[in-house]
Design an enzyme around this catalytic site. Structure first.
Site, PDB file in Angstrom:
ATOM      1  N   CYS A 137     -10.547 -85.643 101.551  1.00 12.29           N
ATOM      2  CA  CYS A 137     -10.228 -84.413 100.819  1.00 12.29           C
ATOM      3  C   CYS A 137      -9.085 -83.661 101.481  1.00 12.29           C
ATOM      4  CB  CYS A 137     -11.462 -83.517 100.756  1.00 12.29           C
ATOM      5  SG  CYS A 137     -11.136 -81.881 100.068  1.00 12.29           S
ATOM      6  N   TYR A 179      -3.754 -83.543  91.070  1.00  9.06           N
ATOM      7  CA  TYR A 179      -5.073 -83.603  90.446  1.00  9.06           C
ATOM      8  C   TYR A 179      -4.991 -83.232  88.969  1.00  9.06           C
ATOM      9  CZ  TYR A 179      -7.214 -84.213  95.003  1.00  9.06           C
ATOM     10  OH  TYR A 179      -7.575 -84.716  96.231  1.00  9.06           O
TER      11      TYR A 179
END
Length: 319
Positions: free
Chosen positions: A47, A181
């Protein structure tokens, strides 16, 4: 708990959920006290938001003040989006004794309905999430936690540059960090192309900026470099293919590629970058595949040896 589908708007655009636990660190009333040994950061090396907090933690020498718990790069195959501590003995975090990160979220709020995200700063005694605000967390580590910095720690958020750093970081977040994203999770062609164009428009701008200086703010390493790096480190190995941001690869930007190698070879960056975990997550996990139809084939490339090659930026921009 919500899935990624809950973050898709009617236009097909991806809109990331907000952070619920945003109490700041500090010495004021209602703030989280700065105290060595009190907190644990739960992260997953895959992440980018979590990675930047771990980079800053190491750059500033806060390893002994704040412990870290590491989640598996692959999402658990259960009926919700979660992170699991299956890398640890008996599949539980050795400090908090939890199997899923959602446990500390429910400890804080039994009615919590969002995705449990990393990084999550957990109060070890209560086993409750006290802060998951990745937008502000590194700023807190750089300022409120300054009394616990190691001797000679870099000033990643100098007061004189704070407004400019925040402004650039905001642009980097929307255009690049979260932009990839928005492209990868888009459910319409229009939303995808808008995000795609935004990513490369800002990368092109930063490519020019980094032709004239070593870092984003001259010769001084700052929080902005950390935030850009975490996306660059994932670009060719994940985003370029899995998220279809494929106009260019990072290695095709001479200045950005040299800059990324410069940072990677700086202690705190490369030694916290787990390319294998990143590749597994973005190509084998189920986060952006709600129907769980992945082929479960791990890409063999790309060649990562280039990250260790000479970049020459220190000499080029030597004061």
């Amino acid at each position: 708990m919500t899935s990624k589908l809950a973050e898709i708007e009617q236009t097909g655009a991806f809109k990331r959920q907000g952070n619920q636990f945003t109490t700041p660190f500090g010495s004021g009333e209602g703030e989280l006290p700065v105290e060595a040994g009190r907190y644990r950061i739960l992260w997953a090396p895959v992440c980018p938001w979590a990675h930047r907090s771990v980079i800053v933690r190491k750059l500033l020498g806060l390893e002994n003040a704040i412990s870290v718990g590491t989640a598996d790069p692959l999402r658990p195959i259960i009926d919700r989006v979660d992170w699991a501590f299956t890398l640890d003995e008996e599949n539980v975090d050795p400090v908090l004794g939890i199997h899923y990160i959602s446990e500390v979220y429910f400890n804080s709020d039994p009615e919590y309905t969002g995705r449990p995200t990393v990084p999550a700063v957990v109060d070890i005694a209560s086993k409750k999430v006290v802060n998951n605000d990745y937008h502000e967390l590194t700023y807190y580590l750089e300022t409120a936690w300054k009394p616990l910095h190691k001797e000679g720690a870099p000033d990643l958020f100098p007061e004189v540059l704070q407004p400019e750093i925040r402004e650039l970081n905001e642009r980097i977040f929307h255009g690049i960090n979260n932009g990839v994203y928005k492209a990868g999770f888009a459910r319409s062609q229009e939303a995808y192309e808008q995000a795609f164009d935004g990513v490369f428009q800002l990368l092109d701008e930063l490519e020019v900026r980094l032709a004239a200086q070593r870092y984003l703010f001259g010769n001084q390493l700052t929080d902005a470099d950390v935030r850009l790096y975490v996306t660059l480190a994932r670009f060719d190995i994940a985003y370029n293919t899995a998220f279809r941001v494929n106009r260019n690869r990072l290695v095709e930007f001479p200045n950005l590629w040299g800059y990324a190698r410069d940072l990677y070879q700086t202690p705190g960056f490369g030694d916290t970058t787990d390319f294998e975990a990143i590749k597994k997550h973005y190509h084998l996990s189920i986060t952006n595949d709600p129907n769980r139809t992945f082929s479960k084939i791990l890409p063999k490339g790309p060649d990562l040896t280039g990250w260790h090659t000479e970049h020459g930026r220190a000499q080029k921009f030597e004061l």
